[in-house]
Design a protein around this motif. Sequence first.
Motif, short mmCIF file in Angstrom:
data_model
loop_
_atom_site.label_atom_id
_atom_site.label_comp_id
_atom_site.label_asym_id
_atom_site.label_seq_id
_atom_site.Cartn_x
_atom_site.Cartn_y
_atom_site.Cartn_z
N THR A 163 -26.38 16.36 -56.16
CA THR A 163 -25.60 15.13 -56.24
C THR A 163 -24.52 15.10 -55.17
O THR A 163 -24.30 14.06 -54.52
CB THR A 163 -24.95 14.99 -57.63
OG1 THR A 163 -25.97 15.03 -58.63
CG2 THR A 163 -24.17 13.70 -57.75
N ALA A 164 -23.85 16.24 -54.96
CA ALA A 164 -22.80 16.29 -53.94
C ALA A 164 -23.37 16.05 -52.54
O ALA A 164 -22.81 15.27 -51.76
CB ALA A 164 -22.10 17.64 -54.00
N VAL A 165 -24.49 16.70 -52.23
CA VAL A 165 -25.10 16.52 -50.91
C VAL A 165 -25.55 15.07 -50.72
O VAL A 165 -25.30 14.45 -49.68
CB VAL A 165 -26.28 17.49 -50.74
CG1 VAL A 165 -27.07 17.15 -49.47
CG2 VAL A 165 -25.78 18.92 -50.67
N ALA A 166 -26.23 14.53 -51.74
CA ALA A 166 -26.70 13.14 -51.64
C ALA A 166 -25.53 12.18 -51.49
O ALA A 166 -25.60 11.20 -50.72
CB ALA A 166 -27.53 12.79 -52.87
N THR A 167 -24.46 12.44 -52.22
CA THR A 167 -23.28 11.57 -52.14
C THR A 167 -22.65 11.63 -50.76
O THR A 167 -22.28 10.59 -50.18
CB THR A 167 -22.24 11.98 -53.21
OG1 THR A 167 -22.85 11.91 -54.50
CG2 THR A 167 -21.04 11.05 -53.17
N ILE A 168 -22.54 12.83 -50.22
CA ILE A 168 -21.95 12.98 -48.88
C ILE A 168 -22.81 12.26 -47.84
O ILE A 168 -22.30 11.57 -46.94
CB ILE A 168 -21.77 14.46 -48.53
CG1 ILE A 168 -20.69 15.09 -49.43
CG2 ILE A 168 -21.41 14.65 -47.07
CD1 ILE A 168 -20.58 16.59 -49.32
N VAL A 169 -24.14 12.41 -47.95
CA VAL A 169 -25.05 11.72 -47.03
C VAL A 169 -24.86 10.21 -47.12
O VAL A 169 -24.78 9.50 -46.11
CB VAL A 169 -26.52 12.11 -47.32
CG1 VAL A 169 -27.47 11.21 -46.53
CG2 VAL A 169 -26.76 13.57 -46.97
N ALA A 170 -24.77 9.71 -48.35
CA ALA A 170 -24.58 8.26 -48.53
C ALA A 170 -23.23 7.82 -47.98
O ALA A 170 -23.11 6.74 -47.38
CB ALA A 170 -24.69 7.92 -50.02
N MET A 171 -22.19 8.63 -48.17
CA MET A 171 -20.86 8.29 -47.65
C MET A 171 -20.89 8.22 -46.12
O MET A 171 -20.31 7.31 -45.52
CB MET A 171 -19.83 9.33 -48.12
CG MET A 171 -19.52 9.24 -49.61
SD MET A 171 -18.57 10.66 -50.23
CE MET A 171 -17.06 10.50 -49.30
N VAL A 172 -21.54 9.19 -45.50
CA VAL A 172 -21.64 9.19 -44.03
C VAL A 172 -22.42 7.97 -43.57
O VAL A 172 -22.07 7.34 -42.55
CB VAL A 172 -22.31 10.49 -43.54
CG1 VAL A 172 -22.60 10.42 -42.05
CG2 VAL A 172 -21.41 11.69 -43.85
#
Length: 588
Positions: free
Chosen positions: A160-169
């Motif tokens: 979830t953290a990785v996916a969230t960071i990717v979406a934020m970028v």
Amino acid sequence: MPRDRQKPSEAEKAQARAVSLRRITALFAPHRASLTVVTAIIVVSAAAGMASPFLLREVIDTALPRQDLTLLSWLVGGMIAVAAVTAALGVVQTWISTRVGQEVMHRLRVDVFTHLQRQSVGFFTRTRTGEVQSRITNDIGGMETVVTNTAAGIAANLTTAVATIVAMVALSWQLSLASLVVLPPAIYFTRKVAGMRREIVAERQRELADLNVTIEEGLSVSGVRLSKTMGAGSHQIARFTGSSARLIDLELRSELAGRWRMATMSIIFAAIPALIYLSAGLPGSAGAVSIGTLVAFTALQNGLFRPLMGLLSVGVQITASLALFARIFEYLDLPVEVADPARPVTLTAPRGHLRLEDVTYAYPGSDTAAVAGVTLDVPAGSSLALVGETGSGKSTLAALISRLHDPDSGRVTIDGVDLRDLRLDDLAGIIGVVSQETYLLHTTIRENLRYAKPDATDAELEAAARAAQIHDHIQTLPDGYDTVVGSRGYRFSGGEQQRIAIARTLLRDPRVLVLDEATSALDTSTERAVQRAFDTLAEGRTTITIAHRLSTVRDADQIAVIDHGRVIESGTHTSLLARNGRYAALAG
């Protein structure tokens, strides 16, 4: 602090530091397939969840300004579908991960219990009963949250953290850089908290073990009788109260350890969206980011807090739980002092010829041998009596004959086979032991008897009870063989307990019988009744009898006088009296 409070040794502290994460992860190795499924569900769930911010951006930036009802309906439907899919996947993930965790817990409990069952009597004489119980219940129970949720928690939060960071970028890399500056202090604070929690957890588990010991000693039948007759009830209450009060402090410290640091992180995470809104409204950046992007980004940023804190919390839990794993692995790593042989010998028709050949044994930590150079030969079907003063080594010899200990030198054989070459279960079927300390389980007479032979028929139970001269008494009880004997058999007299124990031994039909001072605590009339049961039990068997009252051993085929672990005289009752030596002095 009470004087019986045990402090951790340096070895315990070193072991707690040395617990390998690889060994912990190996517990999950048999469940790779299930964990792979859980990981796949987590990845799919995280990917689906990341669609919601983008749908939200389109709602704010496109559908609402254009008043496009069709597009808005599709976007809202998509948001609802994402929520439904992630919720359903979450239920499946929880079920699988919980099942895996519980199976790991089950395996740990069984492994510890099984390994402790293989330990020698010496281990249990050195270890407090409450301590053993605490390792199996409190320590393993304390690991339940970590074992059940750790693997899934790491995978879910990390994904979830990785996916969230990717979406934020993807939404705005500039805003992403501003949001992620919180990570270094978060990791630093978490490592500090983990170390504090680990020390507190280790101390808490030791205190729980002490509490268990107090309960075991204070609330058992024997403990209550001792407390009441000694007037020690107030002392026991004070001891229990003190231990329980210390647990309050440890639990509070465990829960609050580093809590203010975590609170600081919460404030920082909460402040970042406010700073983002502020920066978006500054004259130089106004209009650079759309309102939809800003709202979607802050939603993602808020969503990042949960998995990041989850990952950090899991790290704290794992580090703190190392103290629990250390205590469990300490028991799993105990060497088995009396073990089954690698290549066991099978006695198909044991006759019961017993020999002790130059046997020497010293208890661990003792510089003096309890038994030294003992050689005895007991032909099949004959009887041997061991006599001597208290502490002379008689019971140690009985323990060596039943292989509760292994000799340091020399050997004990049955029909020429070293006891160490026989499987322990086979040996228990050949050698039966009746001791002074009769132990009855807190269940019915029937189940106490079947403890020796689970598949025994009712007819076999009654036959054994008749031979032990206890059947008639059982028949007078309102519930007969279904009468509950009570804790340790305290509902029955000493002689009745002893005869139930004899009946239990009879069910195994051992070829060698060891009677270790089995009547020394009984009155004369009860002893005569029990002795008649022993006479029936000994018919056709090799019998080793240890007794203080020489009247019970005068008819033995041979009598050995033990002094300081050595045989100083041997012969029949008549021949030993004629020598006018130690036996004659004991008889006088």
